[in-house]
Motif scaffolding. Structure first.
Motif, short mmCIF file in Angstrom:
data_model
loop_
_atom_site.label_atom_id
_atom_site.label_comp_id
_atom_site.label_asym_id
_atom_site.label_seq_id
_atom_site.Cartn_x
_atom_site.Cartn_y
_atom_site.Cartn_z
N LYS A 9 -4.03 9.09 -3.83
CA LYS A 9 -4.62 9.24 -2.49
C LYS A 9 -4.06 8.19 -1.53
N LEU A 10 -3.97 6.95 -2.01
CA LEU A 10 -3.42 5.88 -1.18
C LEU A 10 -1.93 6.11 -0.92
N ARG A 11 -1.20 6.54 -1.94
CA ARG A 11 0.23 6.81 -1.79
C ARG A 11 0.46 7.88 -0.72
N ASP A 12 -0.32 8.94 -0.78
CA ASP A 12 -0.18 10.03 0.20
C ASP A 12 -0.50 9.54 1.61
N ALA A 13 -1.54 8.73 1.73
CA ALA A 13 -1.93 8.23 3.05
C ALA A 13 -0.85 7.32 3.64
N LEU A 14 -0.31 6.43 2.82
CA LEU A 14 0.73 5.53 3.31
C LEU A 14 2.01 6.28 3.64
N ARG A 15 2.31 7.31 2.84
CA ARG A 15 3.49 8.11 3.11
C ARG A 15 3.35 8.86 4.44
N MET A 16 2.17 9.39 4.70
CA MET A 16 1.92 10.10 5.95
C MET A 16 1.99 9.15 7.15
N ALA A 17 1.44 7.96 6.98
CA ALA A 17 1.40 7.01 8.09
C ALA A 17 2.73 6.29 8.29
N GLY A 18 3.49 6.14 7.23
CA GLY A 18 4.74 5.38 7.34
C GLY A 18 4.48 3.91 7.10
N GLN A 19 3.60 3.33 7.91
CA GLN A 19 3.14 1.97 7.69
C GLN A 19 1.75 1.82 8.28
N ALA A 20 0.97 0.93 7.67
CA ALA A 20 -0.42 0.77 8.09
C ALA A 20 -0.97 -0.53 7.52
N THR A 21 -2.12 -0.97 8.04
CA THR A 21 -2.80 -2.15 7.53
C THR A 21 -3.79 -1.73 6.44
N GLN A 22 -4.30 -2.72 5.70
CA GLN A 22 -5.31 -2.42 4.68
C GLN A 22 -6.54 -1.73 5.28
N PRO A 23 -7.12 -2.26 6.38
CA PRO A 23 -8.29 -1.57 6.96
C PRO A 23 -7.98 -0.14 7.40
N GLN A 69 0.86 -5.57 7.81
CA GLN A 69 1.29 -4.17 7.73
C GLN A 69 1.97 -3.93 6.38
N TYR A 70 1.73 -2.73 5.84
CA TYR A 70 2.39 -2.30 4.62
C TYR A 70 3.20 -1.05 4.93
N ARG A 71 4.41 -0.98 4.40
CA ARG A 71 5.32 0.12 4.70
C ARG A 71 5.67 0.87 3.42
N TYR A 72 5.63 2.19 3.53
CA TYR A 72 6.02 3.04 2.41
C TYR A 72 7.54 3.08 2.34
N LEU A 73 8.11 2.87 1.16
CA LEU A 73 9.56 2.83 0.98
C LEU A 73 10.07 4.25 0.73
N SER A 74 10.19 4.99 1.80
CA SER A 74 10.50 6.41 1.69
C SER A 74 11.94 6.68 1.27
N ASN A 75 12.82 5.70 1.41
CA ASN A 75 14.23 5.92 1.05
C ASN A 75 14.56 5.54 -0.39
N ARG A 76 13.54 5.17 -1.17
CA ARG A 76 13.85 4.75 -2.54
C ARG A 76 14.23 5.94 -3.41
N HIS A 77 13.78 7.14 -3.03
CA HIS A 77 14.19 8.36 -3.71
C HIS A 77 14.63 9.37 -2.65
N MET A 78 15.70 10.11 -2.95
CA MET A 78 16.20 11.11 -2.00
C MET A 78 16.56 12.39 -2.74
N ALA A 79 16.58 13.47 -1.98
CA ALA A 79 16.95 14.78 -2.53
C ALA A 79 18.14 15.33 -1.75
N LEU A 80 19.04 15.96 -2.47
CA LEU A 80 20.16 16.66 -1.86
C LEU A 80 19.84 18.15 -1.86
N VAL A 81 19.91 18.76 -0.68
CA VAL A 81 19.64 20.19 -0.56
C VAL A 81 20.90 20.88 -0.05
#
Length: 315
Positions: A9-23, A69-81
Motif C-alpha cells: 500500500k505504501l509502495r503504491d502510494a509513493l509510486r503514484m505521488a513520485g515523492q512525498a513526506t511521511q505525514p 521528502q521521500y522519493r520513489y526510485l522509479s528508474n531502478r527497473h525498466m521495461a522494453l516494449v
C-alpha cells in the motif's frame, strides 16, 4: 501478511505521488506515521525509495519541524516494449523504454525490412547495453503462440519458433509476447472505461500486405479461445491476401456480418488504412442488404492503431 499488505500500500502510494513526506504518505494510506516510518526504512533498504536531503516547512498553521521528502526510485527497473505493425505497406517497429511509474524514458520508431530471431535478439541486446536497468521485454507481434510455438505468424522467419523461450535464453531477459490486435482491442476497451464491462467489442486489424485478424473483448475480458486462435478469421484457415487485392468496403461489410452471426458485438472498430470515416454509410448499406439494421453494431472507422495497440500492451 499484514506488513506485506501495508508495504505494498505504501509502495503504491509513493509510486503514484513520485515523492512525498511521511505525514503525506500516512494520510494517503491511512497508516500511522510510525508505521509509515518503519515501512519506509524497508523500502530504502531494498533501494526502492530514497530520502532527499532538502527539508520542507511544515504544512500546519502552527509551524513545526520541517518534514523530509521521500522519493520513489522509479528508474531502478525498466521495461522494453517493442510493437511491430505495418504502415504504408512497410514493416515497422516502435520501441519504448518505460520505468516503474509508466514514464517513457526513450522512444523511437523505425522501418525493418525483415523480422527474424537474429533481428529481435540483436535489438533487445542493444537496448540492454544502453539501459542496464531493463528487467523485462514485451513484444507485440502479428502472430499467435500455441504451446510455446509461434503457430500463426505473418513474419515467415519467425513461424514455428519457440520465440519467447529462445529470446529469453539469448538475452537473459524474461520475454513476453502479445498478439497485436488482441493488444489493440484491450487498449480500445480501456478507452471506453466502464462501458466496456457491459459490451462485446471486436477490433479488426487489416494491413496491406498481410491477412486480417480480430481481437474479441467480452465484457471487458479478452477472449482468445482454446488455443488462442479466436479472431484469426483469415490467416489460420486460408491464404487470403491483404485488403489491397479487393474492395475494402465489401470486405469490411463481410467481416461485420460474420462477427454479428457469431459474436453479435455492440461495436466493431476497424484499423484499416483504406477505410476513412465517410465509408461507414457504405458498409452499413451493404450489410443492410443481408441483415436488419437493428442487428448491426456501431462501426468505428479512422481510429489510430498506434494508440490502442500501445495502451493494450501495458494492460
Amino acid at each position: 501478511d499484514l506488513r506485506a499488505y501495508n508495504l505494498q500500500k505504501l509502495r503504491d502510494a509513493l509510486r503514484m505521488a513520485g515523492q512525498a513526506t511521511q505525514p503525506q504518505l500516512a494520510e494517503m494510506t491511512g497508516l500511522s506515521v510510525m508505521t509509515v516510518n518503519a515501512l519506509l526504512r524497508i523500502l530504502r533498504e531494498n533501494h526502492e525509495a530514497e530520502m532527499l536531503e532538502e527539508l520542507l516547512p511544515s504544512l500546519s498553521e502552527s509551524g513545526g519541524r520541517p518534514a523530509r521528502q521521500y522519493r520513489y526510485l522509479s528508474n531502478r527497473h525498466m521495461a522494453l516494449v517493442l510493437s511491430f505493425y505495418e504502415k504504408d505497406g512497410r514493416n515497422r517497429v516502435a520501441a519504448r523504454v518505460q520505468n516503474l511509474q509508466g514514464e517513457i524514458i526513450f522512444s523511437e520508431e523505425s522501418v525493418c525490412s525483415e523480422v527474424s530471431l537474429e533481428f529481435l535478439s540483436e535489438t533487445i541486446g542493444g537496448y540492454c547495453k544502453e539501459y542496464s536497468q531493463l528487467d523485462v521485454a514485451i513484444i507485440g507481434l502479428p502472430g499467435v503462440e500455441v504451446d510455446g510455438v509461434l503457430s500463426v505468424m505473418d513474419y515467415p522467419l519467425l513461424r514455428g519458433l519457440r520465440l519467447r523461450e529462445e529470446l529469453t535464453r539469448r538475452t537473459g531477459l524474461p520475454v513476453f509476447l502479445a498478439n497485436d490486435v488482441n493488444a489493440a482491442v484491450l487498449g480500445y476497451g480501456a478507452s471506453l472505461g466502464a462501458d466496456a464491462k457491459g459490451e462485446t467489442l471486436v477490433a479488426v486489424y487489416w494491413p496491406l500486405r498481410y491477412p486480417p485478424g480480430a481481437g474479441i473483448l467480452l465484457r471487458g475480458e479478452l477472449y482468445q479461445g482454446r488455443d488462442g486462435l479466436a479472431g484469426e478469421f483469415a490467416y489460420a484457415f486460408s491464404e487470403r491476401a491483404g485488403y489491397s487485392s479487393g474492395n475494402p468496403v465489401e470486405q469490411a461489410a463481410e467481416a461485420v456480418l460474420d462477427f454479428v452471426r457469431y459474436w453479435n458485438p455492440h461495436r466493431m472498430v476497424f484499423y484499416h488504412e483504406g477505410l476513412p470515416l465517410e465509408k461507414e454509410k457504405d458498409i452499413r448499406s451493404l450489410c443492410a442488404a443481408s441483415m436488419e439494421e437493428r442487428f448491426l453494431p456501431e462501426i468505428v472507422l479512422g481510429r489510430s492503431l498506434d494508440c490502442d495497440y500501445e495502451r493494450g500492451l501495458y494492460i
